[in-house]
Design a protein around this motif. Structure first.
Motif, PDB file in Angstrom:
ATOM      1  N   GLU A   1       3.377   5.022   5.881  1.00 35.57           N
ATOM      2  CA  GLU A   1       2.397   6.103   5.870  1.00 35.57           C
ATOM      3  C   GLU A   1       1.371   6.218   7.032  1.00 35.57           C
ATOM      4  O   GLU A   1       1.223   5.096   7.719  1.00 35.57           O
ATOM      5  N   ASP A   2       0.721   7.307   7.109  1.00 35.64           N
ATOM      6  CA  ASP A   2      -0.376   7.497   8.640  1.00 35.64           C
ATOM      7  C   ASP A   2      -1.360   7.014   8.244  1.00 35.64           C
ATOM      8  O   ASP A   2      -2.263   6.640   9.312  1.00 35.64           O
ATOM      9  N   THR A   3      -2.104   6.995   7.046  1.00 37.56           N
ATOM     10  CA  THR A   3      -3.297   6.778   6.706  1.00 37.56           C
ATOM     11  C   THR A   3      -3.699   5.869   5.654  1.00 37.56           C
ATOM     12  O   THR A   3      -2.561   5.489   4.740  1.00 37.56           O
ATOM     13  N   VAL A   4      -4.732   5.039   5.587  1.00 39.71           N
ATOM     14  CA  VAL A   4      -4.989   4.075   4.549  1.00 39.71           C
ATOM     15  C   VAL A   4      -5.168   4.898   3.257  1.00 39.71           C
ATOM     16  O   VAL A   4      -5.902   6.198   3.213  1.00 39.71           O
ATOM     17  N   THR A   5      -4.624   4.449   2.272  1.00 41.50           N
ATOM     18  CA  THR A   5      -4.656   5.214   0.844  1.00 41.50           C
ATOM     19  C   THR A   5      -5.033   3.878  -0.236  1.00 41.50           C
ATOM     20  O   THR A   5      -4.917   2.754   0.184  1.00 41.50           O
ATOM     21  N   PRO A   6      -5.490   4.370  -1.291  1.00 45.50           N
ATOM     22  CA  PRO A   6      -5.705   3.299  -2.144  1.00 45.50           C
ATOM     23  C   PRO A   6      -4.847   2.359  -2.788  1.00 45.50           C
ATOM     24  O   PRO A   6      -3.743   2.533  -2.607  1.00 45.50           O
ATOM     25  N   TYR A   7      -5.275   1.163  -2.626  1.00 47.79           N
ATOM     26  CA  TYR A   7      -4.328  -0.105  -2.828  1.00 47.79           C
ATOM     27  C   TYR A   7      -4.888  -1.002  -3.818  1.00 47.79           C
ATOM     28  O   TYR A   7      -6.359  -0.862  -4.001  1.00 47.79           O
ATOM     29  N   GLU A   8      -4.292  -1.842  -4.628  1.00 44.88           N
ATOM     30  CA  GLU A   8      -4.693  -2.598  -5.429  1.00 44.88           C
ATOM     31  C   GLU A   8      -4.348  -4.067  -5.029  1.00 44.88           C
ATOM     32  O   GLU A   8      -3.367  -4.497  -4.773  1.00 44.88           O
ATOM     33  N   ILE A   9      -5.190  -5.208  -5.409  1.00 49.01           N
ATOM     34  CA  ILE A   9      -4.897  -6.507  -5.060  1.00 49.01           C
ATOM     35  C   ILE A   9      -5.009  -7.438  -6.321  1.00 49.01           C
ATOM     36  O   ILE A   9      -5.755  -7.413  -7.368  1.00 49.01           O
ATOM     37  N   HIS A  10      -3.833  -8.244  -6.470  1.00 51.62           N
ATOM     38  CA  HIS A  10      -3.662  -9.095  -7.572  1.00 51.62           C
ATOM     39  C   HIS A  10      -3.671 -10.600  -7.159  1.00 51.62           C
ATOM     40  O   HIS A  10      -2.740 -10.832  -6.098  1.00 51.62           O
ATOM     41  N   PRO A  11      -3.862 -11.367  -7.967  1.00 49.29           N
ATOM     42  CA  PRO A  11      -3.846 -13.087  -7.532  1.00 49.29           C
ATOM     43  C   PRO A  11      -2.160 -13.332  -7.523  1.00 49.29           C
ATOM     44  O   PRO A  11      -1.826 -14.126  -6.847  1.00 49.29           O
ATOM     45  N   SER A  12      -1.347 -12.507  -8.492  1.00 48.79           N
ATOM     46  CA  SER A  12      -0.010 -12.856  -8.692  1.00 48.79           C
ATOM     47  C   SER A  12       0.585 -11.471  -8.902  1.00 48.79           C
ATOM     48  O   SER A  12      -0.028 -10.352  -9.275  1.00 48.79           O
ATOM     49  N   PRO A  13       1.965 -11.357  -8.763  1.00 48.85           N
ATOM     50  CA  PRO A  13       2.546 -10.214  -9.221  1.00 48.85           C
ATOM     51  C   PRO A  13       2.557  -9.724 -10.385  1.00 48.85           C
ATOM     52  O   PRO A  13       2.474 -10.536 -11.300  1.00 48.85           O
ATOM     53  N   THR A  14       2.382  -8.464 -10.760  1.00 45.96           N
ATOM     54  CA  THR A  14       2.319  -7.870 -11.802  1.00 45.96           C
ATOM     55  C   THR A  14       3.571  -7.311 -12.147  1.00 45.96           C
ATOM     56  O   THR A  14       3.639  -6.587 -13.474  1.00 45.96           O
ATOM     57  N   ARG A  15       4.688  -7.193 -11.450  1.00 46.08           N
ATOM     58  CA  ARG A  15       6.016  -6.704 -11.787  1.00 46.08           C
ATOM     59  C   ARG A  15       6.890  -7.290 -11.079  1.00 46.08           C
ATOM     60  O   ARG A  15       6.576  -8.382 -10.000  1.00 46.08           O
ATOM     61  N   SER A  16       8.001  -7.402 -11.314  1.00 46.01           N
ATOM     62  CA  SER A  16       9.334  -8.271 -10.613  1.00 46.01           C
ATOM     63  C   SER A  16       9.468  -7.623  -9.481  1.00 46.01           C
ATOM     64  O   SER A  16       9.747  -6.430  -9.116  1.00 46.01           O
ATOM     65  N   ALA A  17       9.433  -8.387  -8.501  1.00 41.93           N
ATOM     66  CA  ALA A  17       9.817  -7.931  -7.001  1.00 41.93           C
ATOM     67  C   ALA A  17      11.453  -7.882  -6.714  1.00 41.93           C
ATOM     68  O   ALA A  17      11.540  -7.191  -5.918  1.00 41.93           O
ATOM     69  N   ILE A  18      12.054  -8.126  -7.797  1.00 40.10           N
ATOM     70  CA  ILE A  18      13.753  -7.940  -7.876  1.00 40.10           C
ATOM     71  C   ILE A  18      13.873  -6.671  -8.407  1.00 40.10           C
ATOM     72  O   ILE A  18      14.803  -5.927  -8.004  1.00 40.10           O
ATOM     73  N   PHE A  19      13.511  -6.589  -9.727  1.00 38.77           N
ATOM     74  CA  PHE A  19      13.971  -5.695 -10.713  1.00 38.77           C
ATOM     75  C   PHE A  19      13.118  -4.386 -10.938  1.00 38.77           C
ATOM     76  O   PHE A  19      13.443  -3.443 -11.573  1.00 38.77           O
TER      77      PHE A  19
END
Length: 241
Positions: free
Chosen positions: A184-202
């Motif tokens: 993407e060309d510009t910074v957009t809203p994002y969120e930070i978590h200590p650990s994944p909140t969803r499966s990185a694979i599935f």
């Protein structure tokens, strides 16, 4: 503040350099092919370009480069080609992380140096014993066998966790774990978590490279943000995905 960025010519590393320059930080980059860099970088007084392969630098050269750096950021990765995935150096990220940390320590800096590593949500933070499903464990096991870059990413983060740890006299660290990277060309809203909140694979999420760069630059420059996430492996997701 002076920041060394390795992997600066890559898709995310270049965005990090730009974010740091926007903050008016002094930036050093180590690149093998400076002719590929934007012309605006070559005329920027806040940017020093060092032409080299990071693993070919001598210990003395590495110590000199990091001697005046308040932070080091690694966006190193393997090219997505057959040679990049299966050729040498197979431990690019791990070896660079170790050598940079050794150089920092050898200089005995008076204040701690920040080390920010770009990692991946496919790598667990074993300090937190993050649970994953049996199916994901199987897939990750296959990735370790078939894709050397995945093992490299794991070992680089493990070096920071286990060899630098939480109470080093010279280095504080954070390993940023983005999910599926997009452009993407510009910074957009994002969120930070200590650990994944969803499966990185599935059930992988998405995050833009510029958002990852913005967060990494913010970690380096924002003392409160750094104190929140140092010694951890924060996960970053784009809010719009």
């Amino acid at each position: 503040m002076t920041v060394l960025v390795v992997g600066a010519s890559g898709a995310t590393g270049s965005k990090l350099v730009e974010q740091l320059l926007v903050q008016n930080q002094k930036v050093k980059v180590i690149v093998r092919s400076p002719e590929k860099l934007p012309e605006s970088w070559k005329t920027n007084d806040n940017l020093q370009i060092i032409t080299a392969s990071v693993l070919d630098l001598s210990e003395a050269e590495m110590r000199t480069i990091v001697s005046d750096c308040d932070a080091v950021a690694s966006c190193l990765g393997h090219n997505l080609t057959f040679k990049g995935i299966y050729g040498q150096p197979r431990k690019l990220v791990t070896d660079a992380t170790r050598r940079l940390c050794d150089a920092i320590k050898a200089n005995h800096p008076q204040s701690t140096t920040k080390f920010v590593l770009m990692n991946t949500t496919g790598n667990r933070n074993r300090d937190l014993k993050e649970p994953i499903s049996f199916a994901q464990k199987c897939v990750i096991g296959l990735l370790r066998l078939l894709l050397p870059p995945h093992v490299d990413n794991e070992k680089a983060a493990d070096y920071l966790r286990t060899q630098i740890g939480q109470n080093d006299n010279y280095i504080e660290w954070a390993a940023v774990r983005p999910d599926g990277l997009i452009n993407e060309d510009t910074v957009t809203p994002y969120e930070i978590h200590p650990s994944p909140t969803r499966s990185a694979i599935f059930n992988a999420g998405k995050v833009s490279r510029i958002n990852v760069a913005h967060f990494m630059a913010s970690l380096i420059s924002d003392k409160n943000l750094w104190n929140k996430w140092k010694g951890q492996m924060p996960v970053i997701y784009g809010k719009n995905y």
